[in-house]
Scaffold this motif. Structure first.
Motif, PDB file in Angstrom:
ATOM      1  N   UNK A 152       1.709   7.259   2.548  1.00 61.03           N
ATOM      2  CA  UNK A 152       2.428   8.254   1.758  1.00 61.03           C
ATOM      3  C   UNK A 152       3.861   7.826   1.440  1.00 61.03           C
ATOM      4  N   UNK A 153       4.593   7.337   2.432  1.00 62.48           N
ATOM      5  CA  UNK A 153       6.035   7.099   2.221  1.00 62.48           C
ATOM      6  C   UNK A 153       6.405   5.627   2.139  1.00 62.48           C
ATOM      7  N   UNK A 154       5.442   4.726   2.402  1.00 64.85           N
ATOM      8  CA  UNK A 154       5.718   3.298   2.346  1.00 64.85           C
ATOM      9  C   UNK A 154       6.191   2.769   3.701  1.00 64.85           C
ATOM     10  N   UNK A 155       6.011   1.482   3.885  1.00 66.64           N
ATOM     11  CA  UNK A 155       6.328   0.852   5.173  1.00 66.64           C
ATOM     12  C   UNK A 155       7.824   0.852   5.459  1.00 66.64           C
ATOM     13  N   UNK A 156       8.650   0.722   4.423  1.00 67.29           N
ATOM     14  CA  UNK A 156      10.097   0.683   4.644  1.00 67.29           C
ATOM     15  C   UNK A 156      10.614   2.010   5.167  1.00 67.29           C
ATOM     16  N   UNK A 157      10.207   3.106   4.541  1.00 64.91           N
ATOM     17  CA  UNK A 157      10.632   4.432   5.007  1.00 64.91           C
ATOM     18  C   UNK A 157      10.039   4.734   6.379  1.00 64.91           C
ATOM     19  N   UNK A 158       8.801   4.287   6.625  1.00 64.33           N
ATOM     20  CA  UNK A 158       8.194   4.472   7.943  1.00 64.33           C
ATOM     21  C   UNK A 158       9.006   3.735   9.005  1.00 64.33           C
ATOM     22  N   UNK A 159       9.430   2.530   8.695  1.00 62.53           N
ATOM     23  CA  UNK A 159      10.253   1.759   9.634  1.00 62.53           C
ATOM     24  C   UNK A 159      11.546   2.488   9.947  1.00 62.53           C
ATOM     25  N   UNK A 160      12.175   3.027   8.917  1.00 65.52           N
ATOM     26  CA  UNK A 160      13.423   3.767   9.094  1.00 65.52           C
ATOM     27  C   UNK A 160      13.219   4.970  10.007  1.00 65.52           C
TER      28      UNK A 160
END
Length: 253
Positions: A152-160
């Motif tokens: 849903x939010x992408x790996x970058x936002x998930x990492x954040x």
């Protein structure tokens, strides 16, 4: 273990509403996860409905994730894997269902609750529906829900989110990154808009909805195995001294 947790289902026209509750901020013991999976599977087989609304009771938290009491009761890897597989089973049941899932996220949500929101096909939220992935702060990680959240939010936002484990992200942030589709200032407004939307989409051709669901979830055919493997990681880490101490510390707050 909590004994007053429950799942309720109501059906009107072509819309089913699943409501979950537990006294500990709508967190999930394993029995409630199993019941939610069973409920979703049953409704998914019904030809009388096309749309499922997922919501929780009250005006406080939407979902506080996993039950801390049950996490502390886990004594071995097999039990740990079984508990976290509960979240995996719910996500996979939503993924495989031919029905449209609409999330009603009225308040704050943590960990597994974020995974539930991410597994919905469309989410309505209030401005109070902040989100947090706090798992690293207690020595585990959002392993099981990661595929759903990253989708849903992408790996970058998930990492954040994952690394800022003590930080709440606002409902506006969640909308900007694709977790929430619509955000409203009050629960009343949310409910009005949600019902209007649900009635509209529930009238769509069921065959078209099923085909669209297949497109929404393309590339996820391996999730039965993937989420089980992730549950095994969480089930191992929950036994660590770090996690046991962190859980006890959180409970005292």
């Amino acid at each position: 273990m909590e004994t007053n947790a429950y799942i309720k289902t109501a059906t009107a026209d072509k819309i089913a509403t699943i409501t979950f509750y537990s006294a500990a901020s709508n967190s999930f013991p394993s029995t409630l996860l199993d019941e939610l999976t069973h409920t979703i599977t049953e409704l998914s087989a019904s030809t009388a409905i096309t749309t499922i609304i997922l919501q929780s009771e009250g005006t406080g938290a939407f979902c506080a994730g996993a039950s801390f009491d049950e996490l502390l009761s886990i004594q071995d890897k097999a039990t740990g894997k079984k508990f976290f597989s509960g979240f995996a089973n719910v996500i996979n049941a939503m993924r495989k269902s031919p029905k449209l899932f609409i999330g009603r996220i009225h308040g704050k949500t943590v960990g597994g609750g974020v995974g539930l929101a991410a597994s919905c096909d469309y989410c309505f939220a209030t401005e109070h529906a902040s989100i947090k992935l706090s798992e690293l702060a207690i020595g585990i990680g959002p392993f099981v829900i990661e595929p759903a959240v990253s989708r849903k939010i992408g790996k970058t936002a998930f990492t954040s989110m994952s690394l800022a484990a003590h930080e709440w992200k606002t409902a506006s942030w969640a909308q900007q990154h694709g977790l929430y589709d619509e955000v409203y200032d009050t629960i009343d407004r949310l409910d009005l808009e949600l019902q209007t939307f649900a009635q509209r989409v529930s009238a769509y051709n069921p065959e078209a909805i099923t085909e669209m669901k297949n497109i929404f979830w393309e590339g996820t055919a391996n999730w039965d195995q993937l989420l089980t493997e992730r549950a095994e990681i969480s089930g191992r880490l929950v036994l660590s001294e770090f996690t046991i101490n962190a859980l006890n510390s959180f409970k005292k707050k």
